[in-house]
Design an enzyme around this catalytic site. Structure first.
Site, PDB file in Angstrom:
ATOM      1  N   ASP A 157      -0.154  -1.198   2.937  1.00 51.60           N
ATOM      2  CA  ASP A 157      -1.118  -1.460   1.859  1.00 51.60           C
ATOM      3  C   ASP A 157      -2.555  -1.194   2.326  1.00 51.60           C
ATOM      4  OD1 ASP A 157      -0.199  -2.290  -0.680  1.00 51.60           O
ATOM      5  OD2 ASP A 157       0.384  -4.258   0.099  1.00 51.60           O
ATOM      6  N   GLN A 216       3.694  -8.423  -2.247  1.00 50.17           N
ATOM      7  CA  GLN A 216       3.078  -8.167  -3.554  1.00 50.17           C
ATOM      8  C   GLN A 216       2.079  -9.277  -3.894  1.00 50.17           C
ATOM      9  OE1 GLN A 216       3.496  -5.341  -5.294  1.00 50.17           O
ATOM     10  NE2 GLN A 216       2.197  -5.983  -6.976  1.00 50.17           N
ATOM     11  N   LYS A 259       8.485   0.515  -7.129  1.00 52.48           N
ATOM     12  CA  LYS A 259       8.298   0.945  -5.740  1.00 52.48           C
ATOM     13  C   LYS A 259       9.650   1.086  -5.040  1.00 52.48           C
ATOM     14  CE  LYS A 259       3.797  -1.397  -5.554  1.00 52.48           C
ATOM     15  NZ  LYS A 259       3.069  -2.611  -5.122  1.00 52.48           N
TER      16      LYS A 259
END
Ligand code: GUN
Length: 294
Positions: A122, A99, A55
């Site tokens: 997200d 994460q 990412k």
């Protein structure tokens, strides 16, 4: 082999990333804004490290500013909350990604809810989850958002079609169902899960089948309808002593078995996976340009 059957996520994601790169240049030129994305990773999970690395690389390629905070496994919940608050207050940061999974001693939901929902690229914050379910503007979770792009850019007709989603996770299954229910996709949606009886009776009626269960090669050809579109979200490592690495990646679908029967199918790797990162970039750009929230 009819390669027209394969939905090439690697190629489609590269086209999307090119589009984002161009829009990013425009945003800098016209409004002097550089999209900024903060990554937080706690502990030593090898797969998480690989994902966050990829990412970060994508940010670099596209022209985003990114910061990665790699924290030790022993980081306390209050320390993590403090770091999130700092990013919430930082005007150069438009997206915050913690994460998952987090270590056991940290309450994952509490962390998700601490992120400013206007920076929740997200799409996991209850504010975004709720808005998605009632069809309002919001950040859409990256994997299901990527699947919608794959479907649209491959000209798959979804109107009135039977969509079956296998898996009910908050990251994929549930938001996927919400998206197919929206008026723009307009499908009839069924979610199957571990307690579903006679799963084949549902999957064999699916015009579009989304497999997101984390079981290698679970979907076999006798479970699908002739001409179905199959989207494979699984990324499973299975041992294979015929290759030097000793393992290979496989999806939740038995690709070779199903191939002859499908009208379209995503490969693993190179299908859904690359789309997730592309859509994270898209959400971050939307956040920076204030096209979701003012
Ligand atoms: N872990 C696995 N997938 C994801 C994702 O899409 N976002 C975050 N933050 N963690 C993940």
């Amino acid at each position: 082999m009819d390669s027209g059957k394969i939905i090439d996520g690697k190629y489609i994601s590269s086209v999307i990333k090119d589009e984002i790169r161009e829009e990013t240049k425009k945003l800098l030129f016209e409004r002097n804004i550089i999209p900024g994305l903060a990554f937080i990773i706690v502990g030593e999970n090898a797969a998480s490290k690989v994902y966050v690395n990829s990412k970060g690389k994508a940010c670099e390629e596209i022209g985003f500013h990114s910061i990665t905070k790699a924290l030790p496994e022993t980081t306390s919940e209050s320390e993590l909350l403090r770091i999130i608050n700092d990013f919430n207050a930082d005007n150069s940061i438009h997206g915050i990604l913690v994460q998952l999974p987090l270590p056991e001693h940290i309450n994952e939901q509490k962390i998700i809810e601490a992120i400013d929902y206007k920076k929740d690229v997200d799409g996991f914050h209850p504010q975004n989850v709720g808005r998605l379910s009632i069809g309002q503007k919001c950040f859409i979770p990256c994997t299901p958002f990527g699947i919608v792009e794959l479907i649209k850019r491959s000209n798959v007709d979804t109107n009135g079609k039977n969509v079956v989603v296998i898996g009910r996770s908050n990251i994929v299954g549930k938001p996927m169902a919400s998206l197919f229910l929206r008026k723009d996709l307009n499908s009839t949606v069924t979610i199957c899960h571990s307690a579903t009886k006679d799963i084949k009776s549902f999957t064999s009626e699916a015009d579009i089948l989304i497999a997101a269960i984390g079981k290698p090669e679970f979907v076999k050809s006798d479970m699908i309808k002739e001409g179905a579109v199959i989207i494979d979200v699984g990324i499973n490592r299975i041992s294979d002593n015929t290759i030097p690495k000793g393992y290979r990646l496989t999806g939740d679908v038995d690709y070779n078995d199903c191939y002859k029967k499908v009208s379209k199918i995503t490969p693993v790797p190179g299908g859904v996976g690359p789309m997730t990162i592309a859509m994270l970039m898209k959400n971050t750009l939307s956040s920076a340009s204030k096209s979701v929230y003012e």
